[in-house]
Design an enzyme around this catalytic site. Structure first.
Site, PDB file in Angstrom:
ATOM      1  N   GLY A  72      23.532 -39.940  18.867  1.00 35.75           N
ATOM      2  CA  GLY A  72      24.635 -39.036  18.554  1.00 35.75           C
ATOM      3  C   GLY A  72      25.628 -39.638  17.578  1.00 35.75           C
ATOM      4  O   GLY A  72      26.093 -38.971  16.641  1.00 35.75           O
ATOM      5  N   THR A  73      25.966 -40.898  17.779  1.00 41.71           N
ATOM      6  CA  THR A  73      26.969 -41.534  16.927  1.00 41.71           C
ATOM      7  C   THR A  73      26.512 -41.543  15.470  1.00 41.71           C
ATOM      8  O   THR A  73      27.273 -41.174  14.573  1.00 41.71           O
ATOM      9  CB  THR A  73      27.242 -42.975  17.421  1.00 41.71           C
ATOM     10  OG1 THR A  73      27.692 -42.896  18.780  1.00 41.71           O
ATOM     11  CG2 THR A  73      28.279 -43.677  16.569  1.00 41.71           C
ATOM     12  N   ASN A 155      32.559 -33.428  26.098  1.00 43.70           N
ATOM     13  CA  ASN A 155      31.969 -34.386  27.030  1.00 43.70           C
ATOM     14  C   ASN A 155      32.855 -34.701  28.223  1.00 43.70           C
ATOM     15  O   ASN A 155      32.366 -35.055  29.288  1.00 43.70           O
ATOM     16  CB  ASN A 155      31.618 -35.691  26.295  1.00 43.70           C
ATOM     17  CG  ASN A 155      32.728 -36.173  25.395  1.00 43.70           C
ATOM     18  OD1 ASN A 155      33.193 -35.443  24.520  1.00 43.70           O
ATOM     19  ND2 ASN A 155      33.177 -37.391  25.600  1.00 43.70           N
ATOM     20  N   GLN A 183      26.177 -33.217  24.114  1.00 41.24           N
ATOM     21  CA  GLN A 183      26.244 -32.918  25.555  1.00 41.24           C
ATOM     22  C   GLN A 183      25.475 -31.658  25.925  1.00 41.24           C
ATOM     23  O   GLN A 183      25.144 -31.449  27.088  1.00 41.24           O
ATOM     24  CB  GLN A 183      27.707 -32.745  25.990  1.00 41.24           C
ATOM     25  CG  GLN A 183      28.498 -34.025  25.993  1.00 41.24           C
ATOM     26  CD  GLN A 183      28.083 -34.981  27.118  1.00 41.24           C
ATOM     27  OE1 GLN A 183      27.622 -34.577  28.177  1.00 41.24           O
ATOM     28  NE2 GLN A 183      28.246 -36.264  26.878  1.00 41.24           N
ATOM     29  N   SER A 203      21.345 -36.364  20.957  1.00 44.50           N
ATOM     30  CA  SER A 203      21.047 -37.715  21.438  1.00 44.50           C
ATOM     31  C   SER A 203      20.158 -37.632  22.664  1.00 44.50           C
ATOM     32  O   SER A 203      20.491 -36.937  23.642  1.00 44.50           O
ATOM     33  CB  SER A 203      22.375 -38.392  21.791  1.00 44.50           C
ATOM     34  OG  SER A 203      22.134 -39.681  22.260  1.00 44.50           O
ATOM     35  N   HIS A 205      19.321 -39.683  25.145  1.00 45.76           N
ATOM     36  CA  HIS A 205      19.642 -40.206  26.491  1.00 45.76           C
ATOM     37  C   HIS A 205      20.538 -39.278  27.304  1.00 45.76           C
ATOM     38  O   HIS A 205      20.793 -39.518  28.476  1.00 45.76           O
ATOM     39  CB  HIS A 205      20.227 -41.630  26.405  1.00 45.76           C
ATOM     40  CG  HIS A 205      21.629 -41.726  25.904  1.00 45.76           C
ATOM     41  ND1 HIS A 205      22.702 -41.889  26.738  1.00 45.76           N
ATOM     42  CD2 HIS A 205      22.145 -41.687  24.649  1.00 45.76           C
ATOM     43  CE1 HIS A 205      23.820 -41.970  26.026  1.00 45.76           C
ATOM     44  NE2 HIS A 205      23.503 -41.849  24.749  1.00 45.76           N
ATOM     45  N   THR A 240      11.804 -48.147   9.680  1.00 44.78           N
ATOM     46  CA  THR A 240      10.581 -47.851  10.436  1.00 44.78           C
ATOM     47  C   THR A 240      10.900 -47.003  11.657  1.00 44.78           C
ATOM     48  O   THR A 240      11.804 -47.329  12.429  1.00 44.78           O
ATOM     49  CB  THR A 240       9.906 -49.178  10.873  1.00 44.78           C
ATOM     50  OG1 THR A 240       9.654 -49.924   9.687  1.00 44.78           O
ATOM     51  CG2 THR A 240       8.618 -48.929  11.632  1.00 44.78           C
ATOM     52  N   CYS A 326      32.751 -43.880  26.566  1.00 39.26           N
ATOM     53  CA  CYS A 326      33.336 -44.726  25.540  1.00 39.26           C
ATOM     54  C   CYS A 326      34.806 -45.002  25.801  1.00 39.26           C
ATOM     55  O   CYS A 326      35.377 -45.910  25.233  1.00 39.26           O
ATOM     56  CB  CYS A 326      33.170 -44.069  24.174  1.00 39.26           C
ATOM     57  SG  CYS A 326      31.532 -43.416  23.986  1.00 39.26           S
TER      58      CYS A 326
HETATM   59  N1  PLP Z   1      29.091 -37.020  20.920  1.00 44.05           N
HETATM   60  C1  PLP Z   1      29.333 -36.708  22.203  1.00 44.05           C
HETATM   61  C2  PLP Z   1      29.927 -35.374  22.522  1.00 44.05           C
HETATM   62  C3  PLP Z   1      29.020 -37.601  23.224  1.00 44.05           C
HETATM   63  O1  PLP Z   1      29.264 -37.284  24.484  1.00 44.05           O
HETATM   64  C4  PLP Z   1      28.456 -38.861  22.870  1.00 44.05           C
HETATM   65  C5  PLP Z   1      28.170 -39.864  23.912  1.00 44.05           C
HETATM   66  O2  PLP Z   1      28.810 -39.931  24.937  1.00 44.05           O
HETATM   67  C6  PLP Z   1      28.199 -39.129  21.518  1.00 44.05           C
HETATM   68  C7  PLP Z   1      28.536 -38.191  20.566  1.00 44.05           C
HETATM   69  C8  PLP Z   1      27.568 -40.421  21.088  1.00 44.05           C
HETATM   70  O3  PLP Z   1      26.188 -40.380  21.352  1.00 44.05           O
HETATM   71  P1  PLP Z   1      25.305 -41.707  21.418  1.00 44.05           P
HETATM   72  O4  PLP Z   1      25.605 -42.351  22.718  1.00 44.05           O
HETATM   73  O5  PLP Z   1      23.894 -41.228  21.357  1.00 44.05           O
HETATM   74  O6  PLP Z   1      25.650 -42.529  20.243  1.00 44.05           O
END
Ligand code: PLP
Length: 377
Positions: A72-73, A155, A183, A203, A205, A240, A326
């Site tokens: 996600g990031t 989130n 989310q 993302s 996970h 890769t 985070c």
């Molecule tokens: N965006 C949202 C809304 C999230 O909740 C999160 C992770 O908590 C992220 C982005 C970041 O995702 P990643 O952990 O895959 O980098």
């Protein structure tokens, strides 16, 4: 049976067993580099192609609109930093309750004078107002070099935003629309064509896939290449490919998407039990947000400390959060709880319980009982 209760599924989820089994074979048996021309690379290459197709299919996209990223990031960073080919002064309109992957990226881009950022203000339940977006985009300076970035669902408090409506307005003003759906993907039905979004971040996970892998949906070619190097990902994101994780992500997403209806009903039942038991215990609390993501329960208890609750529950092997993962090390009241204006008496007593399909009724009742015990004595 676990001897703990995991109720922090918005932070991350347990890896799906079928995803894990599939991944194993691509790590131990079919581990060739998918870009190589020899026959040993055939299987991973085919797996990559099928995973892209499966993921596209799960969100109503075309396979060549899916780009694999590290999560996600990275997807959020890509959208914010590289839209519109950076030729002109660029504008971003985002909201004050986005994840830090969006907010901090916007802050940095703006500090380095690469774009100018405006923030939509969420209301007291975390909803973004369509009229405010219309009024900002109506200002003369906004052009097709404007990106509107609003998360699909928050989130911390679970509020699902009116993305289709916001996207329609953005397009009326020729802006590009990105949604951070990290989310939401795998938990609510998402069809990118129906929504009309240009970019979408996801993302694995967060939907029982592996960590460190995700994807970016891109319609058209208005994003500049992110990583430079090899020609992977249609020359848009060099490096890769992690075929095992990509395949695991596709398996997990397909399973979750197929079970959305069932899981939603189940999670809403668990949520109702949790809230009813807490109310019956006579506790004074607010449930934050509205139109919630299934299982996301953000509660603010009067005259309490969310931090203390987290640690006391930890001693009982119950794992919840005070906000987003985070923000876990950050003791101050989160930007989302501040943005929605939770009254002072409640704000510090905020916790997020994010239930998942593995949670049981007994676990939820135990969470409520333990919270009541902590807060009543
Ligand atoms: N965006 C949202 C809304 C999230 O909740 C999160 C992770 O908590 C992220 C982005 C970041 O995702 P990643 O952990 O895959 O980098």
């Amino acid at each position: 049976m676990n001897d703990f209760i995991y109720a922090d599924n918005a932070a991350t989820t347990k890896l799906d067993m079928d995803a894990f089994e599939t991944m194993k074979s691509y790590m131990l048996d079919y581990y060739g580099n998918a870009s190589q021309p020899y026959s040993f690379a055939k299987r991973p290459k085919m797996a990559l192609k099928n995973a892209r197709k499966e993921i596209a299919n799960c969100i109503g996209a075309e396979p060549d609109e899916i780009y694999f990223t590290s999560g996600g990031t990275e997807s959020d960073n890509w959208a914010i930093r590289k839209f519109g080919f950076a030729t002109d002064i660029r504008h971003v309109v985002t909201s004050n309750i986005e994840h830090h992957a969006v907010l901090k990226t916007c802050e940095q881009e703006s500090r380095d004078n690469r774009c100018d950022v405006r923030y939509l203000k969420a209301d007291n339940v975390g909803r973004i107002n369509a009229d405010e977006l219309r009024s900002i985009l109506g200002e003369k300076k906004f052009t097709e070099t404007t990106l509107v970035s609003v998360m699909y669902a928050n989130n911390e408090i679970g509020t699902i935003e009116p993305i289709k409506e916001l996207c329609k307005i953005a397009h009326e003003y020729k802006a590009i629309f990105h949604t951070d759906a990290v989310q939401a993907i795998g938990h609510v039905k998402i069809d990118v064509k129906e929504l009309g979004v240009d970019f979408l971040s996801a993302s694995a996970h967060k939907f029982n896939g592996p960590k460190g892998i995700g994807f970016m949906y891109q319609k058209g070619g208005r994003l500049e290449q992110y990583h430079t190097g090899g020609s992977q990902e249609m020359e848009m994101r060099a490096g890769t490919e992690d075929v095992a994780s990509i395949v695991g992500m596709a398996v997990a997403l397909r399973k979750n998407v197929d079970a959305i209806e069932y899981n939603t009903k189940y999670l809403q039942k668990l949520e109702a039990i949790l809230i009813t038991d807490l109310r019956n215990a006579g506790l004074d609390f607010i449930r934050n947000g509205t139109n919630h993501l299934p299982g996301n329960v953000s509660l603010s208890f009067a005259n309490a400390s969310g931090e203390m609750l987290l640690h006391r529950l930890d001693l009982k092997k119950i794992f919840i959060s005070t906000g987003s993962a985070c923000d876990g090390k950050d003791r101050k009241i989160s930007h989302v709880i501040q943005a929605i204006g939770v009254p002072e008496k409640y704000a510090e007593g905020t916790i997020r319980i994010s239930l998942g399909k593995e949670n049981t009724e007994d676990e939820v009742r135990k969470i409520a009982r333990e919270i009541a015990t902590i807060l009543q004595y």
